[in-house]
Design a protein around this motif. Structure first.
Motif, mmCIF file in Angstrom:
data_model
loop_
_atom_site.group_PDB
_atom_site.id
_atom_site.type_symbol
_atom_site.label_atom_id
_atom_site.label_comp_id
_atom_site.label_asym_id
_atom_site.label_seq_id
_atom_site.Cartn_x
_atom_site.Cartn_y
_atom_site.Cartn_z
ATOM 1 N N UNK A 292 0.824 -1.199 0.000
ATOM 2 C CA UNK A 292 0.000 0.000 0.000
ATOM 3 C C UNK A 292 0.866 1.259 0.000
ATOM 4 N N UNK A 293 1.842 1.318 0.885
ATOM 5 C CA UNK A 293 2.654 2.524 0.996
ATOM 6 C C UNK A 293 3.655 2.646 -0.155
ATOM 7 N N UNK A 294 4.048 1.520 -0.734
ATOM 8 C CA UNK A 294 4.852 1.557 -1.953
ATOM 9 C C UNK A 294 4.052 2.233 -3.067
ATOM 10 N N UNK A 313 -2.401 -4.956 -5.529
ATOM 11 C CA UNK A 313 -1.659 -6.004 -4.831
ATOM 12 C C UNK A 313 -1.930 -5.936 -3.325
ATOM 13 N N UNK A 314 -1.920 -4.734 -2.782
ATOM 14 C CA UNK A 314 -2.217 -4.556 -1.361
ATOM 15 C C UNK A 314 -3.600 -5.097 -1.026
ATOM 16 N N UNK A 315 -4.565 -4.830 -1.907
ATOM 17 C CA UNK A 315 -5.933 -5.297 -1.682
ATOM 18 C C UNK A 315 -6.026 -6.816 -1.744
ATOM 19 N N UNK A 316 -5.174 -7.450 -2.554
ATOM 20 C CA UNK A 316 -5.158 -8.915 -2.622
ATOM 21 C C UNK A 316 -4.658 -9.514 -1.311
ATOM 22 N N UNK A 317 -3.640 -8.907 -0.714
ATOM 23 C CA UNK A 317 -3.094 -9.447 0.533
ATOM 24 C C UNK A 317 -4.015 -9.194 1.711
ATOM 25 N N UNK A 318 -4.827 -8.162 1.622
ATOM 26 C CA UNK A 318 -5.782 -7.870 2.679
ATOM 27 C C UNK A 318 -7.168 -7.783 2.050
ATOM 28 N N UNK A 319 -7.908 -8.873 2.034
ATOM 29 C CA UNK A 319 -9.205 -8.892 1.339
ATOM 30 C C UNK A 319 -10.244 -7.988 1.966
ATOM 31 N N UNK A 324 -7.282 0.685 -0.583
ATOM 32 C CA UNK A 324 -6.390 0.460 -1.726
ATOM 33 C C UNK A 324 -7.141 0.345 -3.056
ATOM 34 N N UNK A 325 -8.210 -0.457 -3.150
ATOM 35 C CA UNK A 325 -8.899 -0.525 -4.453
ATOM 36 C C UNK A 325 -9.534 0.799 -4.865
ATOM 37 N N UNK A 326 -10.002 1.585 -3.895
ATOM 38 C CA UNK A 326 -10.596 2.862 -4.259
ATOM 39 C C UNK A 326 -9.536 3.872 -4.699
ATOM 40 N N UNK A 327 -8.346 3.808 -4.099
ATOM 41 C CA UNK A 327 -7.258 4.658 -4.583
ATOM 42 C C UNK A 327 -6.807 4.205 -5.970
#
Length: 402
Positions: A292-294, A313-319, A324-327
């Motif tokens: 996320x921060x990357x 990718x961040x959203x995949x690791x944290x369902x 993240x998906x909205x950003x």
């Protein structure tokens, strides 16, 4: 607000935000995995009722321990903490969290004595698989945590593997007590609780200067405070010093590189943020918040395509991460990729809706979700969510701007 343009709402999407908020997806009991568990917050049963954050920190540590177990699905922190302070029907809780087992308990602390009760319940049969009361000195808190986790695994017939359950990185019970309190305060992310979390962490590292996890969390909490709440240079300095100490203690640990990334972010050193987080992810690709921060650092550098992919990718690791998906959706929109924008908007809005069921005052879910709704051509609902965000916090800088 009725004429609020899309660009204005999208601008909210790039305010600094915390890591994605977690919630376990609902499902019917028929599809429930047998190797699944939720850890409900352990209430404070102490006479003075002054151990709430210690209890929350202990719950958090048990969650952290269990999530290390392969093939064991653990309901997320935000899902579990939505039941805090409520009368809980365990069967209903299990249905909502889609788990087969519930761990519940309580904590009573008096001086240097601690009593922890814990029981593991198989909700389908309403049977107690295991229960225990630990009446110990506070020095035994490490052993209590390990024993609870191991007993759970034994009752559920889960193999541990080679990893330790809890990597405390300290043998100092006083330092660890402060660390648990800091974890408890860190949960809310409010200004005052961040201040108290930092205060507890400074006491922890004062008691044990070699306490790696405390230094890493201190870097994170100080950085978040600097980014969210204060322009005072002391917070940036705190973050940098904590990251330097973590690096000195464990130069090749993924968490140390993550701490460095946070510290660089307080000075808008986005090239260095990216470099640190790429190294953290090389060492531990499953470090979801690093993705996320990357992505944030890459977005600030104009690397829009990379940023969008890494938010996904961040959203995949944290369902359960709706942020993240909205950003990612706002980036795809700016790149004129309507298909991708709508695809990830749908994911983000659905997750935001689930969060709002339990946390109806979550302003970020409303204002980020309003942008997603506009990209899904749901204009009226987008306006309603934007108005709700304004109602909840009219003094928010992004709200005032728009």
């Amino acid at each position: 607000v009725l004429g609020l343009p899309l660009a204005a709402i999208l601008a909210w999407g790039f305010d600094i935000t915390r890591d994605g908020i977690e919630r376990t997806q609902d499902a019917t009991p028929a599809t429930r995995e047998s190797l699944s568990i939720a850890v409900l917050p352990f209430p404070d049963m102490s006479a003075e009722k002054d151990q709430e954050h210690f209890c929350d920190g202990l719950t958090e540590e048990l969650l952290n321990a269990l999530t290390r177990i392969p093939k064991l699905r653990v309901a997320s922190r935000t899902s579990s903490f939505s039941f805090k302070g409520k009368e809980v029907n365990l069967k209903e809780a299990a249905d909502k969290l889609n788990v087969a087992h519930i761990l519940e308990g309580s904590v009573r602390k008096s001086g240097n004595r601690i009593r922890v009760t814990a029981q593991l319940i198989e909700t389908a049969s309403d049977s107690h698989l295991w229960s225990e009361t630990y009446d110990r000195e506070l020095d035994d808190i490490f052993a209590i945590q390990d024993d609870i986790a191991l007993r759970i695994l034994d009752a559920m017939k889960v193999q541990l593997g080679t990893d330790k359950l809890v990597h405390a990185t300290t043998d100092d019970p006083i330092a660890y007590q402060y660390f648990l309190r800091a974890l408890g305060y860190a949960i809310s992310g409010s200004k005052r609780d961040l201040e108290l979390s930092v205060e507890m962490l400074e006491k922890a590292v004062s008691s044990d200067s070699g306490f790696l996890r405390a230094w890493v969390l201190l870097a994170e909490q100080s950085s978040l405070y600097a980014m969210f709440f204060s322009k005072d240079e002391k917070w940036t300095i705190r973050a940098r010093e904590a990251a330097d100490k973590a690096t000195k203690l464990a130069p090749e640990k993924a968490e140390s590189y993550l701490a460095r990334g946070y510290a660089h972010a307080t000075r808008n050193e986005f090239v260095e943020v990216e470099r640190s987080l790429l190294k953290a992810l090389e060492l531990d690709p499953a470090l979801g918040r690093a993705w996320h921060h990357l992505a944030r650092a890459q977005q600030h550098q104009g690397k829009s395509h990379e940023a969008a992919k890494n938010f996904e990718k961040a959203a995949e690791f944290d369902p359960d991460d709706f942020v993240s998906p909205l950003l990612a959706a706002t980036i795809y929109f700016s790149l004129h990729d309507q298909t991708s924008s709508k695809r990830v908007s749908k994911i983000g809005v659905e997750r935001a809706e689930r969060i709002l069921e339990d946390y109806p005052d979550n302003q970020r879910a409303y204002y980020l979700g309003s942008a997603g709704l506009l990209m899904l051509d749901q204009e009226q609902k987008a306006i309603e969510w934007a108005e709700k965000a304004l109602e909840l916090n009219p003094n928010d800088p992004a709200t005032r701007y728009n």
